[in-house]
Scaffold this motif. Structure first.
Motif, PDB file in Angstrom:
ATOM      1  N   ALA A   1       0.835  -1.209   0.000  1.00  0.00           N
ATOM      2  CA  ALA A   1       0.000   0.000   0.000  1.00  0.00           C
ATOM      3  C   ALA A   1       0.863   1.250   0.000  1.00  0.00           C
ATOM      4  CB  ALA A   1      -0.919  -0.004   1.220  1.00  0.00           C
ATOM      5  N   ALA A   2       1.966   1.229   0.726  1.00  0.00           N
ATOM      6  CA  ALA A   2       2.869   2.380   0.742  1.00  0.00           C
ATOM      7  C   ALA A   2       3.514   2.579  -0.623  1.00  0.00           C
ATOM      8  CB  ALA A   2       3.935   2.185   1.810  1.00  0.00           C
ATOM      9  N   ALA A   3       3.859   1.444  -1.300  1.00  0.00           N
ATOM     10  CA  ALA A   3       4.482   1.547  -2.615  1.00  0.00           C
ATOM     11  C   ALA A   3       3.517   2.127  -3.648  1.00  0.00           C
ATOM     12  CB  ALA A   3       4.977   0.175  -3.064  1.00  0.00           C
ATOM     13  N   HIS A   4       2.224   1.900  -3.480  1.00  0.00           N
ATOM     14  CA  HIS A   4       1.227   2.414  -4.419  1.00  0.00           C
ATOM     15  C   HIS A   4       0.642   3.758  -3.980  1.00  0.00           C
ATOM     16  CE1 HIS A   4       1.338  -1.853  -5.659  1.00  0.00           C
ATOM     17  NE2 HIS A   4       0.914  -1.402  -6.860  1.00  0.00           N
TER      18      HIS A   4
END
Length: 209
Positions: A115-118
């Protein structure tokens, strides 16, 4: 009739010896020493014999004291080792329990990382996620595996492989799933892509400006 015979005045009369066996001296009122305790003329004095007996008793007591001291020291060392072993086992049980709980949350950490990467880790969700990650790290859970580090088969699991002249040896070129350790224990190996050195190939020449 025979008349009784009277001793002549100069005739020696037999001496009567009376042994006074009373334990208390009637004149002084003190206890008399036993008769056999009197030292005969020419007999060896009692002091050296008493000193010898005292030395033997002291030596025996010292030997017993040394043995008891050695036994006490051995028991003390064994008890100290037992306490250390119990404490070590207790810490191992606690760490294993923590690692087991942390391993159940690794899938949640993977979701948080994706989620952090997106860019989806925002607002209240981000606050909760940051608190969870911080709590797990404080308890001893640590992530590992980064691009560019040397490949280590003991903690990395290679799921992709390629070659390139740009690396000198097996190198992690992509991290597909983060690995985690808890203290010195490996909780989960990292899934990585590995690039090996391509022999005989020269690195691509740099472009001129």
């Amino acid at each position: 009739m025979t008349e009784p015979r009277h001793a002549a005045p100069d005739e020696e009369q037999p001496q009567v010896v009376v042994n006074d066996r009373r334990r208390i001296d009637p004149e002084t009122g003190e206890v008399r020493p036993p008769a056999h305790a009197a030292t005969e003329e020419g007999a060896a004095p009692a002091e050296p014999l008493v000193a010898e007996v005292v030395d033997e008793v002291a030596a025996e007591l010292k030997t017993q004291l040394d043995e008891r001291t050695a036994d006490l020291q051995r028991l003390t060392a064994e008890y100290a080792n037992y306490r250390k072993r119990v404490e070590r086992d207790r810490e191992a049980v606690i760490n294993n329990a923590k690692a087991s709980v942390a391993s159940e949350l690794l899938s949640v950490l993977d979701d948080i990382e994706r989620a952090a990467a997106h860019g989806d880790l925002t607002g209240a969700f981000k606050a909760v996620a940051d608190k969870l990650v911080s709590t797990l790290q404080k308890s001893g859970l640590e992530p590992f595996a980064h691009e560019g580090e040397a490949f280590d088969p003991s903690v990395h699991e290679a799921v992709q492989h390629s070659t390139s002249p740009d690396v000198e040896g097996p190198t992690v070129t992509a991290v597909l799933r983060r690995g985690y350790t808890f203290g010195e224990k490996l909780v989960r190996p990292a899934l990585v892509a590995v690039t090996d050195h391509e022999p005989g190939a020269a690195p691509a020449p740099a472009e001129e400006a």
